[in-house]
Design an enzyme around this catalytic site. Structure first.
Site, PDB file in Angstrom:
ATOM      1  N   LEU A   1      10.286   1.019   8.201  1.00 15.89           N
ATOM      2  CA  LEU A   1       9.957   1.546   6.788  1.00 15.89           C
ATOM      3  C   LEU A   1      10.737   3.203   6.011  1.00 15.89           C
ATOM      4  O   LEU A   1      11.166   3.414   7.257  1.00 15.89           O
ATOM      5  CB  LEU A   1       8.619   1.279   6.168  1.00 15.89           C
TER       6      LEU A   1
ATOM      7  N   TYR B   1       1.183  -1.300   0.016  1.00 15.32           N
ATOM      8  CA  TYR B   1      -0.199   0.179  -0.330  1.00 15.32           C
ATOM      9  C   TYR B   1       1.306   1.150  -0.121  1.00 15.32           C
ATOM     10  O   TYR B   1       1.984   0.787   0.473  1.00 15.32           O
ATOM     11  CB  TYR B   1      -0.516  -0.052   0.858  1.00 15.32           C
TER      12      TYR B   1
ATOM     13  N   LYS C   1       5.843  -1.571   1.977  1.00 20.13           N
ATOM     14  CA  LYS C   1       4.805  -1.230   2.865  1.00 20.13           C
ATOM     15  C   LYS C   1       4.436  -2.280   2.346  1.00 20.13           C
ATOM     16  O   LYS C   1       2.650  -2.354   1.822  1.00 20.13           O
ATOM     17  CB  LYS C   1       4.887  -0.180   2.228  1.00 20.13           C
TER      18      LYS C   1
HETATM   19  N1  PLP Z   1       7.200   4.068   9.652  1.00 22.14           N
HETATM   20  C1  PLP Z   1       5.356   3.237   9.103  1.00 22.14           C
HETATM   21  C2  PLP Z   1       5.532   1.523   9.984  1.00 22.14           C
HETATM   22  C3  PLP Z   1       4.839   3.303   8.523  1.00 22.14           C
HETATM   23  O1  PLP Z   1       2.916   3.034   8.579  1.00 22.14           O
HETATM   24  C4  PLP Z   1       4.396   4.776   8.271  1.00 22.14           C
HETATM   25  C5  PLP Z   1       3.984   5.562   7.768  1.00 22.14           C
HETATM   26  O2  PLP Z   1       2.555   5.148   7.327  1.00 22.14           O
HETATM   27  C6  PLP Z   1       5.947   5.554   8.757  1.00 22.14           C
HETATM   28  C7  PLP Z   1       7.232   4.501   8.954  1.00 22.14           C
HETATM   29  C8  PLP Z   1       6.251   6.917   7.810  1.00 22.14           C
HETATM   30  O3  PLP Z   1       6.059   6.863   6.308  1.00 22.14           O
HETATM   31  P1  PLP Z   1       5.474   7.579   5.149  1.00 22.14           P
HETATM   32  O4  PLP Z   1       6.658   9.495   5.487  1.00 22.14           O
HETATM   33  O5  PLP Z   1       5.972   7.585   3.788  1.00 22.14           O
HETATM   34  O6  PLP Z   1       4.676   8.000   5.586  1.00 22.14           O
END
Ligand code: PLP
Length: 307
Positions: free
Chosen positions: A207, A33, A149
């Site tokens: 992530l 996603y 993700k």
């Molecule tokens: N880490 C995790 C586990 C997340 O689910 C998310 C966002 O959904 C992030 C970090 C932050 O990522 P982003 O800045 O791309 O939204």
């Protein structure tokens, strides 16, 4: 206002948006996603999220069911028809529909794609940023490929629920070496006594947040020192400031960890400055990219100019 979703090539009312019971996303969490924030009617950090989506798909050998240009058009159209001024766009792509079997379908079936939008009240997020949030910590129980993700989020769900039960907004997860990995739905940051921003390096442990990358670049631009390295819960408790980043929360200060105050227990000035820079940059980009601005918003803004 009725919400419109996009499911496998069709724009449908949100209430009727559905996938098949044999969808592998539903059966196995065999899906990835992406989430874009929407600020002033524009999708934030658009290319970064699109590139990360392609990477997640590649890592799991799922074929993107539509081209980047078609996807871009659909994403902007959804923001436009749903009149999202402030909110988020959620996109999910699964390996597709096939008789339940762990092995990938052979021959491959078309991947399923679902896109929905939401416009949560901005005031609640603003209040969280103004007052800061409390977080808890607990062991990281996730798999070893957190860089992808994937919708396989059960440990994150359990962590967030544990935080919720304690009246906290996030849960920072701790690896077997006692170091923080990240939050259940956001990256984790501290600012130490020397004013250095510290966040975990982007490898398979976390992530690689798109907002995280933007904040690193903004900090650089503002002449702030950054260090990408693991930090412990103890170091976080000694920090001057702490915060989380994500596409939907931007940058939100953390004022309490496991019931103990961070710094003076109020949102840190550097954190708030960076949040302000992030939002200002997104708004500026939205103003400049009129091509990407939804028609209804362009009309509303030009009307405002005429008056
Ligand atoms: N880490 C995790 C586990 C997340 O689910 C998310 C966002 O959904 C992030 C970090 C932050 O990522 P982003 O800045 O791309 O939204």
């Amino acid at each position: 206002m009725p919400r419109i979703a996009y499911v496998n090539g069709q724009y449908v009312p949100h209430a009727q948006a559905a996938v098949h019971v044999e969808d592998r996303g539903y059966q196995f969490a065999d899906a990835v996603y992406e989430v874009w924030g929407v600020i002033d009617g524009a999708l934030t950090d658009f290319d970064g999220h699109l590139t990360r989506l392609a990477r997640s798909l590649r890592e799991l050998e799922i074929r993107q069911p539509v081209s980047d240009s078609a996807l871009t058009a659909v994403l902007h159209r959804l923001v436009s028809v749903n009149r999202i001024h402030h909110g988020l766009v959620y996109l999910q792509i699964s390996r597709g529909v096939a008789r339940r079997d762990h092995v990938y379908p052979d021959p491959a079936v078309p991947a399923s794609i679902v896109i929905t939008v939401r416009s949560p009240p901005a005031a609640a997020a603003e209040a969280r940023a103004r007052h800061g949030i409390s977080i808890i910590t607990r062991p990281d129980e996730r798999w070893a490929r957190r860089d992808i993700k994937t919708v396989s989020l059960l440990p994150n769900v359990i962590a967030k629920q544990a935080a919720h039960r304690k009246g906290a907004a996030e849960c920072w997860m701790i690896d077997p070496n006692g170091m923080i990995t990240e939050g259940a739905a956001a990256n984790a940051w501290i600012i130490n006594a020397d004013g250095v921003l510290v966040t975990r390096p982007a490898n398979n442990d976390i992530l690689n947040g798109i907002t995280r990358r933007i904040i690193l670049a903004l900090a650089d631009r503002e002449g702030l020192k950054t260090e990408e390295r693991p930090f412990s819960r103890d170091e976080a408790l000694q920090a001057r400031e702490a915060f989380i980043t994500s596409a939907t929360s931007y940058l939100t200060p953390v004022v309490q960890i496991d019931g103990q105050a961070v710094g003076n227990g109020h949102p840190g000035s550097l954190s708030l400055r960076l949040r302000h820079s992030y939002v200002a940059t997104a708004k500026e980009r939205s103003r400049r990219s009129s091509a990407r601005r939804p028609v209804w918003l362009v009309a509303r803004q030009s009307k405002r100019l005429q008056n």
